[in-house]
Structure formats: structure tokens, C-alpha cells
Motif scaffolding. Structure first.
Motif, short mmCIF file in Angstrom:
data_model
loop_
_atom_site.label_atom_id
_atom_site.label_comp_id
_atom_site.label_asym_id
_atom_site.label_seq_id
_atom_site.Cartn_x
_atom_site.Cartn_y
_atom_site.Cartn_z
N ASN A 3 0.82 -1.20 0.00
CA ASN A 3 0.00 0.00 0.00
C ASN A 3 0.86 1.26 0.00
O ASN A 3 0.57 2.22 -0.70
N ILE A 4 1.94 1.27 0.76
CA ILE A 4 2.84 2.41 0.81
C ILE A 4 3.51 2.60 -0.54
O ILE A 4 3.63 3.72 -1.04
N ASN A 5 3.90 1.51 -1.18
CA ASN A 5 4.56 1.57 -2.47
C ASN A 5 3.60 2.12 -3.53
O ASN A 5 3.97 2.93 -4.37
N LEU A 6 2.34 1.69 -3.48
CA LEU A 6 1.35 2.19 -4.44
C LEU A 6 1.09 3.68 -4.23
O LEU A 6 0.96 4.43 -5.19
N ASN A 7 1.02 4.08 -2.96
CA ASN A 7 0.81 5.51 -2.69
C ASN A 7 1.98 6.34 -3.18
O ASN A 7 1.80 7.42 -3.74
N PHE A 8 3.20 5.83 -2.99
CA PHE A 8 4.38 6.55 -3.47
C PHE A 8 4.36 6.65 -4.99
O PHE A 8 4.65 7.71 -5.55
N ASN A 9 4.00 5.56 -5.68
CA ASN A 9 3.94 5.59 -7.15
C ASN A 9 2.87 6.56 -7.62
O ASN A 9 3.06 7.28 -8.60
N PHE A 10 1.74 6.57 -6.94
CA PHE A 10 0.67 7.48 -7.32
C PHE A 10 1.09 8.93 -7.12
O PHE A 10 0.85 9.78 -7.97
N LEU A 11 1.73 9.22 -5.98
CA LEU A 11 2.21 10.58 -5.73
C LEU A 11 3.29 10.97 -6.73
O LEU A 11 3.35 12.11 -7.19
N ASN A 12 4.14 10.03 -7.09
CA ASN A 12 5.17 10.28 -8.09
C ASN A 12 4.51 10.61 -9.44
O ASN A 12 4.93 11.53 -10.14
N PHE A 13 3.47 9.85 -9.78
CA PHE A 13 2.73 10.10 -11.01
C PHE A 13 2.08 11.48 -10.99
O PHE A 13 2.14 12.22 -11.96
N LEU A 14 1.49 11.86 -9.85
CA LEU A 14 0.87 13.18 -9.74
C LEU A 14 1.90 14.29 -9.86
O LEU A 14 1.64 15.34 -10.47
N GLY A 15 3.08 14.06 -9.30
CA GLY A 15 4.15 15.05 -9.43
C GLY A 15 4.56 15.25 -10.87
O GLY A 15 4.71 16.39 -11.34
N HIS A 16 4.72 14.14 -11.61
CA HIS A 16 5.07 14.24 -13.03
C HIS A 16 3.95 14.92 -13.82
O HIS A 16 4.21 15.73 -14.71
N LEU A 17 2.72 14.59 -13.49
CA LEU A 17 1.58 15.19 -14.17
C LEU A 17 1.53 16.70 -13.92
O LEU A 17 1.30 17.48 -14.83
N PHE A 18 1.81 17.11 -12.71
CA PHE A 18 1.83 18.53 -12.38
C PHE A 18 2.93 19.26 -13.14
O PHE A 18 2.72 20.36 -13.66
N ILE A 19 4.10 18.65 -13.23
CA ILE A 19 5.22 19.25 -13.97
C ILE A 19 4.86 19.39 -15.45
O ILE A 19 5.13 20.42 -16.08
N ILE A 20 4.22 18.38 -16.02
CA ILE A 20 3.80 18.44 -17.42
C ILE A 20 2.79 19.56 -17.62
O ILE A 20 2.86 20.32 -18.60
N MET A 21 1.85 19.70 -16.69
CA MET A 21 0.85 20.77 -16.79
C MET A 21 1.52 22.14 -16.72
O MET A 21 1.14 23.06 -17.45
N LEU A 22 2.52 22.29 -15.86
CA LEU A 22 3.23 23.56 -15.77
C LEU A 22 3.98 23.88 -17.07
O LEU A 22 3.99 25.02 -17.54
N LYS A 23 4.59 22.85 -17.67
CA LYS A 23 5.30 23.06 -18.93
C LYS A 23 4.34 23.46 -20.05
O LYS A 23 4.64 24.34 -20.86
N ILE A 24 3.18 22.82 -20.09
CA ILE A 24 2.18 23.15 -21.11
C ILE A 24 1.71 24.59 -20.93
O ILE A 24 1.58 25.34 -21.90
N ASP A 25 1.47 25.00 -19.69
CA ASP A 25 1.03 26.36 -19.41
C ASP A 25 2.11 27.37 -19.81
O ASP A 25 1.81 28.41 -20.38
N LYS A 26 3.35 27.05 -19.53
CA LYS A 26 4.45 27.94 -19.88
C LYS A 26 4.56 28.07 -21.40
O LYS A 26 4.74 29.17 -21.92
N GLN A 27 4.41 26.96 -22.13
CA GLN A 27 4.47 27.01 -23.59
C GLN A 27 3.31 27.82 -24.15
O GLN A 27 3.48 28.59 -25.10
N TRP A 28 2.11 27.67 -23.58
CA TRP A 28 0.96 28.43 -24.04
C TRP A 28 1.20 29.93 -23.84
O TRP A 28 0.93 30.74 -24.72
N TYR A 29 1.74 30.28 -22.68
CA TYR A 29 2.01 31.69 -22.38
C TYR A 29 3.06 32.25 -23.33
O TYR A 29 2.91 33.36 -23.85
N GLN A 30 4.13 31.50 -23.57
CA GLN A 30 5.18 31.97 -24.47
C GLN A 30 4.65 32.13 -25.89
O GLN A 30 5.00 33.08 -26.60
N ARG A 31 3.79 31.22 -26.31
CA ARG A 31 3.20 31.33 -27.65
C ARG A 31 2.31 32.57 -27.74
O ARG A 31 2.32 33.28 -28.74
#
Length: 107
Positions: A3-31
Motif C-alpha cells: 500500500n505504501i509503495n502504491l501511494n508513493f507511485n501514485f504521488l510520483n505520477f501526480l508530481g510528473h503530471l503537475f510538472i507536465i501541466m506547468l510546462k504546457i502552461d508555460k508554452q501556451w504563455y510563451q506562444r
């Protein structure tokens, strides 16, 4: 342990998803900034071309054939609902104050 390992993987996934969303927002703003900069440079070039036309007829023709683009587009949609708009118009048009007049004699 699983259960701890699954929670860590899920949080890791959310972290990557958040970083991707920030990059997309930055690209939209620059465009958007690049588009605004391009339009402003284009408009200034057109103004220069119009200013240096030998006759006013040619300047007017050039302005009609090559219009300037707006940098900022303001949305003109009205967020009021039909009932709210009707109520506001009713209050504005009420010259006798029959809808807003209060009887304060009982106080």
C-alpha cells in the motif's frame, strides 16, 4: 508495504503530471507573448508603410487591403442570464420607483 509503495507511485505520477501541466502552461504563455509581439511589430510596419505612401489615396487603399490585427481581443459575451438582465432593465426603467420604494412610516 504494498500500500505504501502504491501511494508513493501514485504521488510520483501526480508530481510528473503537475510538472507536465506547468510546462504546457508555460508554452501556451510563451506562444501568446510571441503572437502579441508579432502582431505589434506587424502593425508598426504597416503604419510605416501607410505613412510613406506618396498619396493619401494609396494610403487609404493600403489600409483597406491590409488591415491591422488586434493584439488583445476582449470578449463581449454577456454573463447575465435572461431573467437577471430583464430584472436589471426593469429597475433601470422604473422612474416611479414602484419596485424599490420602501414604506418607512411604520418605523
Amino acid at each position: 508495504y504494498i500500500n505504501i509503495n502504491l501511494n508513493f507511485n501514485f504521488l510520483n505520477f501526480l508530481g510528473h503530471l503537475f510538472i507536465i501541466m506547468l510546462k504546457i502552461d508555460k508554452q501556451w504563455y510563451q506562444r501568446r507573448v510571441r503572437g502579441i509581439r508579432y502582431n505589434s511589430i506587424r502593425n508598426s510596419e504597416l503604419e510605416q508603410m501607410v505613412a510613406y505612401q506618396p498619396t493619401s489615396i494609396r494610403a487609404v487603399r493600403l489600409q483597406a487591403l491590409v488591415p491591422q490585427k488586434d493584439n488583445f481581443v476582449i470578449k463581449t459575451d454577456n454573463s447575465l442570464k435572461k431573467n437577471d438582465r430583464h430584472r436589471i432593465e426593469e429597475l433601470i426603467d422604473d422612474e416611479e420607483m414602484s419596485t424599490t420604494k420602501r414604506d418607512l412610516t411604520c418605523i
